[in-house]
Scaffold this active site. Structure first.
Site, mmCIF file in Angstrom:
data_model
loop_
_atom_site.group_PDB
_atom_site.id
_atom_site.type_symbol
_atom_site.label_atom_id
_atom_site.label_comp_id
_atom_site.label_asym_id
_atom_site.label_seq_id
_atom_site.Cartn_x
_atom_site.Cartn_y
_atom_site.Cartn_z
ATOM 1 N N HIS A 27 6.343 23.396 18.064
ATOM 2 C CA HIS A 27 6.943 22.282 18.794
ATOM 3 C C HIS A 27 7.665 21.404 17.784
ATOM 4 O O HIS A 27 7.175 20.354 17.374
ATOM 5 C CB HIS A 27 5.872 21.486 19.554
ATOM 6 C CG HIS A 27 6.435 20.464 20.482
ATOM 7 N ND1 HIS A 27 5.689 19.855 21.461
ATOM 8 C CD2 HIS A 27 7.674 19.941 20.600
ATOM 9 C CE1 HIS A 27 6.433 18.984 22.115
ATOM 10 N NE2 HIS A 27 7.641 19.025 21.610
ATOM 11 N N GLU A 73 10.219 24.289 24.609
ATOM 12 C CA GLU A 73 11.559 23.788 24.921
ATOM 13 C C GLU A 73 12.638 24.188 23.908
ATOM 14 O O GLU A 73 13.384 23.343 23.402
ATOM 15 C CB GLU A 73 11.539 22.272 25.068
ATOM 16 C CG GLU A 73 10.661 21.781 26.208
ATOM 17 C CD GLU A 73 10.749 20.280 26.406
ATOM 18 O OE1 GLU A 73 11.362 19.588 25.562
ATOM 19 O OE2 GLU A 73 10.196 19.796 27.413
ATOM 20 N N TYR A 217 12.030 17.257 34.194
ATOM 21 C CA TYR A 217 12.204 15.840 33.934
ATOM 22 C C TYR A 217 12.928 15.099 35.057
ATOM 23 O O TYR A 217 12.526 14.004 35.446
ATOM 24 C CB TYR A 217 12.978 15.646 32.626
ATOM 25 C CG TYR A 217 12.175 16.073 31.424
ATOM 26 C CD1 TYR A 217 11.371 15.180 30.735
ATOM 27 C CD2 TYR A 217 12.208 17.399 30.972
ATOM 28 C CE1 TYR A 217 10.619 15.569 29.638
ATOM 29 C CE2 TYR A 217 11.473 17.802 29.868
ATOM 30 C CZ TYR A 217 10.676 16.888 29.208
ATOM 31 O OH TYR A 217 9.935 17.284 28.127
#
Length: 243
Positions: A27, A73, A217
């Site tokens: 991450h 992501e 989101y």
């Protein structure tokens, strides 16, 4: 990992009784030594090192971990790192960076970094399935950054822009994992700047996930923007206005 022989001491996880553990292997926190040695995600050497790192994690913690995410992501982290330079290693090129960069090439580096990320993911998944999954009975996948897109108008160009946005944001990462290749619209627009999968790579990456993690989101309206001429980055390749 190739550049670090002390992973067993560096990798640590705190397990809390009664909490089902889901581990994310990467991450945004790539060791600086790999960036310094060969450019991190810009080099295919990262594939071997990431797989070795994953091997340590699977071996040391797999008896207590049910779910593994390889990379969190990549579809937004890579852009922030190699196109607009708001995340480390802060690489970009004029006029695309959010800040003045001292190194980078926004026209190609996001695509190269994503390609190597996908192959590192596929390699780690292959290792897990061959060496650990049957015994540890866990699952492994990847997570993507998500927003939903709606056409600003019902015009043909805005409807096409909405589909194109989904291909660029989601298909960029997920199409190779499901179909073994990038979306056709990306190959057409990006051209030779988009790396190609060999037949062997395509077979390795296709189906390399047990789940897809969605970090959702918000929703946005898509307005078509004519494809820019001249030098382009990811943001101009997608040719949409987000609002």
């Amino acid at each position: 990992m190739h550049a670090n022989n002390s992973l067993n001491r560096l990798v640590s996880v705190v397990f809390i009784p009664g909490i089902q553990v889901h581990i994310t292997l990467h991450h945004l926190d790539l060791p600086q030594i790999l960036e310094d040695e060969y450019g991190g995600w810009l080099s295919p050497r990262i594939i071997e090192d990431f797989t070795a790192y994953a091997d340590v994690c699977f071996r040391e913690f797999g008896d207590r971990v049910v779910s593994w995410t390889t990379v969190n992501e990549p579809n937004i982290g890579i852009l922030a790192s190699y196109d607009v330079a708001t995340f480390p290693p802060g690489r970009c090129s004029d006029p695309f960076g959010a800040t003045k960069c001292t190194a980078g090439d926004s026209t190609v580096e996001p695509y190269i970094a994503a390609h190597n990320t996908l192959m590192a993911h596929a390699s780690a998944v292959s290792l897990y399935r061959k060496k650990y999954q049957a015994m540890q009975k866990g699952v492994i996948g990847i997570s993507v950054y998500s927003f939903w897109s709606y056409p600003l108008t019902n015009s043909t160009v805005d409807l096409a822009a909405t589909r194109r946005c989904k291909d660029f944001f989601f298909g960029w990462i997920l199409d190779p994992l499901v179909f073994g290749d990038y979306p056709e619209v990306m190959k057409k627009i990006v051209g030779s700047r988009l790396p190609s999968f060999t037949e062997v790579q395509s077979e390795l990456i296709k189906g390399s996930l047990d789940f897809i993690g969605i970090n959702h989101y918000y929703s946005l309206y898509m307005n078509n923007r004519p494809l820019a001429t001249g030098v382009r980055d990811y943001g101009t390749d997608i040719s949409v206005s987000l609002g």
